[in-house]
Design a protein around this motif. Sequence first.
Motif, PDB file in Angstrom:
ATOM      1  N   PRO A 194       0.838  -1.211   0.000  1.00 45.95           N
ATOM      2  CA  PRO A 194       0.000   0.000   0.000  1.00 45.95           C
ATOM      3  C   PRO A 194       0.870   1.257   0.000  1.00 45.95           C
ATOM      4  O   PRO A 194       1.914   1.307   0.654  1.00 45.95           O
ATOM      5  N   ARG A 195       0.435   2.273  -0.740  1.00 44.06           N
ATOM      6  CA  ARG A 195       1.215   3.502  -0.828  1.00 44.06           C
ATOM      7  C   ARG A 195       1.437   4.132   0.551  1.00 44.06           C
ATOM      8  O   ARG A 195       2.490   4.734   0.806  1.00 44.06           O
ATOM      9  N   ASN A 196       0.469   4.019   1.431  1.00 44.60           N
ATOM     10  CA  ASN A 196       0.631   4.597   2.767  1.00 44.60           C
ATOM     11  C   ASN A 196       1.802   3.966   3.513  1.00 44.60           C
ATOM     12  O   ASN A 196       2.460   4.621   4.332  1.00 44.60           O
ATOM     13  N   ASP A 197       2.061   2.670   3.233  1.00 48.55           N
ATOM     14  CA  ASP A 197       3.167   1.986   3.894  1.00 48.55           C
ATOM     15  C   ASP A 197       4.515   2.568   3.474  1.00 48.55           C
ATOM     16  O   ASP A 197       5.479   2.544   4.243  1.00 48.55           O
ATOM     17  N   VAL A 198       4.573   3.081   2.257  1.00 44.88           N
ATOM     18  CA  VAL A 198       5.830   3.649   1.769  1.00 44.88           C
ATOM     19  C   VAL A 198       6.240   4.853   2.619  1.00 44.88           C
ATOM     20  O   VAL A 198       7.427   5.089   2.853  1.00 44.88           O
ATOM     21  N   PHE A 199       5.242   5.611   3.105  1.00 42.31           N
ATOM     22  CA  PHE A 199       5.533   6.813   3.889  1.00 42.31           C
ATOM     23  C   PHE A 199       5.648   6.540   5.383  1.00 42.31           C
ATOM     24  O   PHE A 199       6.080   7.414   6.141  1.00 42.31           O
ATOM     25  N   SER A 200       5.265   5.352   5.815  1.00 42.70           N
ATOM     26  CA  SER A 200       5.278   5.058   7.247  1.00 42.70           C
ATOM     27  C   SER A 200       6.233   3.929   7.636  1.00 42.70           C
ATOM     28  O   SER A 200       6.714   3.894   8.770  1.00 42.70           O
ATOM     29  N   LYS A 201       6.484   3.024   6.712  1.00 43.50           N
ATOM     30  CA  LYS A 201       7.368   1.899   7.018  1.00 43.50           C
ATOM     31  C   LYS A 201       8.763   2.143   6.460  1.00 43.50           C
ATOM     32  O   LYS A 201       8.916   2.611   5.335  1.00 43.50           O
ATOM     33  N   ARG A 202       9.737   1.773   7.231  1.00 43.20           N
ATOM     34  CA  ARG A 202      11.119   1.958   6.809  1.00 43.20           C
ATOM     35  C   ARG A 202      11.547   0.841   5.846  1.00 43.20           C
ATOM     36  O   ARG A 202      11.182  -0.323   6.044  1.00 43.20           O
ATOM     37  N   VAL A 203      12.307   1.215   4.854  1.00 43.27           N
ATOM     38  CA  VAL A 203      12.913   0.228   3.962  1.00 43.27           C
ATOM     39  C   VAL A 203      14.004  -0.488   4.749  1.00 43.27           C
ATOM     40  O   VAL A 203      14.931   0.150   5.266  1.00 43.27           O
ATOM     41  N   GLN A 204      13.881  -1.783   4.854  1.00 46.45           N
ATOM     42  CA  GLN A 204      14.838  -2.557   5.641  1.00 46.45           C
ATOM     43  C   GLN A 204      16.061  -2.987   4.838  1.00 46.45           C
ATOM     44  O   GLN A 204      17.119  -3.245   5.408  1.00 46.45           O
ATOM     45  N   ALA A 205      15.916  -3.044   3.514  1.00 40.94           N
ATOM     46  CA  ALA A 205      17.062  -3.463   2.682  1.00 40.94           C
ATOM     47  C   ALA A 205      16.844  -3.012   1.250  1.00 40.94           C
ATOM     48  O   ALA A 205      15.707  -2.935   0.764  1.00 40.94           O
ATOM     49  N   ALA A 206      17.949  -2.713   0.586  1.00 38.76           N
ATOM     50  CA  ALA A 206      17.938  -2.417  -0.852  1.00 38.76           C
ATOM     51  C   ALA A 206      18.775  -3.477  -1.545  1.00 38.76           C
ATOM     52  O   ALA A 206      19.862  -3.835  -1.076  1.00 38.76           O
ATOM     53  N   PHE A 207      18.256  -3.992  -2.660  1.00 38.13           N
ATOM     54  CA  PHE A 207      18.942  -5.033  -3.419  1.00 38.13           C
ATOM     55  C   PHE A 207      19.229  -4.510  -4.827  1.00 38.13           C
ATOM     56  O   PHE A 207      18.302  -4.200  -5.573  1.00 38.13           O
ATOM     57  N   VAL A 208      20.508  -4.397  -5.172  1.00 36.68           N
ATOM     58  CA  VAL A 208      20.885  -4.020  -6.541  1.00 36.68           C
ATOM     59  C   VAL A 208      20.939  -5.322  -7.327  1.00 36.68           C
ATOM     60  O   VAL A 208      21.920  -6.055  -7.291  1.00 36.68           O
ATOM     61  N   VAL A 209      19.849  -5.609  -8.016  1.00 30.85           N
ATOM     62  CA  VAL A 209      19.643  -6.889  -8.681  1.00 30.85           C
ATOM     63  C   VAL A 209      20.418  -6.972  -9.994  1.00 30.85           C
ATOM     64  O   VAL A 209      20.972  -8.011 -10.353  1.00 30.85           O
ATOM     65  N   SER A 210      20.462  -5.864 -10.724  1.00 36.18           N
ATOM     66  CA  SER A 210      21.141  -5.808 -12.017  1.00 36.18           C
ATOM     67  C   SER A 210      21.670  -4.393 -12.221  1.00 36.18           C
ATOM     68  O   SER A 210      21.469  -3.523 -11.361  1.00 36.18           O
ATOM     69  N   ASP A 211      22.324  -4.146 -13.348  1.00 37.70           N
ATOM     70  CA  ASP A 211      22.928  -2.838 -13.583  1.00 37.70           C
ATOM     71  C   ASP A 211      21.872  -1.731 -13.553  1.00 37.70           C
ATOM     72  O   ASP A 211      20.899  -1.773 -14.313  1.00 37.70           O
ATOM     73  N   PRO A 212      22.038  -0.725 -12.692  1.00 40.13           N
ATOM     74  CA  PRO A 212      21.092   0.382 -12.629  1.00 40.13           C
ATOM     75  C   PRO A 212      21.026   1.145 -13.956  1.00 40.13           C
ATOM     76  O   PRO A 212      22.034   1.272 -14.655  1.00 40.13           O
ATOM     77  N   VAL A 213      19.850   1.654 -14.275  1.00 43.68           N
ATOM     78  CA  VAL A 213      19.648   2.353 -15.538  1.00 43.68           C
ATOM     79  C   VAL A 213      19.863   3.856 -15.384  1.00 43.68           C
ATOM     80  O   VAL A 213      20.593   4.475 -16.160  1.00 43.68           O
ATOM     81  N   ASP A 214      19.241   4.451 -14.372  1.00 38.49           N
ATOM     82  CA  ASP A 214      19.327   5.895 -14.148  1.00 38.49           C
ATOM     83  C   ASP A 214      20.227   6.145 -12.934  1.00 38.49           C
ATOM     84  O   ASP A 214      19.761   6.236 -11.805  1.00 38.49           O
ATOM     85  N   TRP A 215      21.524   6.266 -13.184  1.00 32.96           N
ATOM     86  CA  TRP A 215      22.474   6.375 -12.086  1.00 32.96           C
ATOM     87  C   TRP A 215      22.191   7.581 -11.188  1.00 32.96           C
ATOM     88  O   TRP A 215      22.256   7.472  -9.967  1.00 32.96           O
ATOM     89  N   SER A 216      21.912   8.750 -11.777  1.00 34.46           N
ATOM     90  CA  SER A 216      21.745   9.958 -10.954  1.00 34.46           C
ATOM     91  C   SER A 216      20.558   9.813 -10.009  1.00 34.46           C
ATOM     92  O   SER A 216      20.658  10.130  -8.817  1.00 34.46           O
ATOM     93  N   ARG A 217      19.416   9.331 -10.527  1.00 32.14           N
ATOM     94  CA  ARG A 217      18.254   9.161  -9.667  1.00 32.14           C
ATOM     95  C   ARG A 217      18.458   8.050  -8.650  1.00 32.14           C
ATOM     96  O   ARG A 217      18.135   8.193  -7.463  1.00 32.14           O
TER      97      ARG A 217
END
Length: 456
Positions: free
Chosen positions: A253-276
């Motif tokens: 849910p979109r509301n969870d994005v603003f209230s729940k913390r991201v616990q992990a980020a996974f770089v699965v493959s080569d990023p496309v938009d490096w600056s963003r």
Amino acid sequence: MNQSDSPTQKMGTSITFIDWEEDGDARPKEEGDTRAQEEEDREKSWGNEVSNELLLSFSCSADSEAGKRKTAETMSFHLLTKARKRTVFSYLLSRAFSQRSERPSFGIAFDIDGVVLLGNTPVGGSPGALRRLYGANGRLTTPYVFLTNGGGFPEAKRAFELSQLLGINVSPLQVLQGHSPFKQLVKRFENNLIVAVGKGDPAAVMSEYGFKYVLSIDEYASCFEHIDPLAPYKKWTTKLASTQNAKFNECVPRNDVFSKRVQAAFVVSDPVDWSRDIQVLCDILKTGGLPGRNVGPQPHIYFANDDLEYQTKFPSERLGMGAFRIALESIFSRIHPHSLHCTCFGKPHPSVFKNAENVLQKLVASYYDDFYDRNHENAPYFKTLYMIGDNPAVDIRGARQTGHPWFSILTRTGVFKGKENHEKFPADLVIPYVPLEKFQKYLYLFSSHLWRSQIW
């Protein structure tokens, strides 16, 4: 999952390399009858003769490129002549799965980019060479896997694409990608909010592995207005964002994005938009998982590989995920009081090669249920495993670090283009410059399993 005892330190960043090991049974090979053994010895004797001639041609130095081409063409003619007299290649390959009581004593791991494919284009005669690893009925006769640091799509989809591009039947079990080890982290982050980064469909990859609350970085960034100040100038990104909004993962849910913390980020493959992606990841990592908030404990970040460069159809190498990591950690260390802590998977770590060996064992076992000899459970499963790759720092280094039964073969069709063996990470065998139309012949020779006795 075992972490390395001493994390590698680069540019003040704590980088942990993860071991990826799975349990695998090791069963001995049953001996064939005396007549078959004598015939194999005769064939190997002839194979040694051919190998000696090839090794001589590889080691000799020609005064000109024309001389090198002439030498290669001469040796190819000798090989073809001898192959007509003796069918050692087809003999050995047919023996791989010819008897239910006997299993193959060798297997092959192919890198993809720069070895089998350049982009979506097959390298030379690689499709024909790979077809030789199957019988006339399409049944696999020589166990092999694709061992790549690339990725971005589920293994089943990648197997389908390889099947289409190469004209062979590739099983998902045969595709080992850089992000495949992320499966072992499901229990840890199964019910946590995570962000997947990279080209292709990284969120679908993670969802298929079993992560329940995953968003791609495209989806996640679209929730925060103005998070990317350059977005208005990226027409393709603006168009993509509107598409992603329509396909937003309803499991989060979109509301969870603003209230729940991201616990992990996974770089699965080569990023496309490096600056963003660098901007959004820094927001996540420095705030404890809630962009726009105060500084907090850094969430975990995992990289599927640490390749600095890789080969495409462009003449020179392109920057890979390792370059993205360096850029991210350099910027993060300037805006955060602590250095970035990250975990890297993929080749050249020995655990990747050990897992490939386990998969090859399972691949053989999937064809037979009665070839195990339980009286010799401690015997080696494979006498030789061939790693065929184009990157000395990744493919060759990994195979040599892992040791027996791995044997490294370095091609000049990708990242490596040197005239001699690589100085820092030398391979057990280097393929000289070979016209692409002859690639199939040399690859077929490797799969005949005659090199090891000549070089070691």
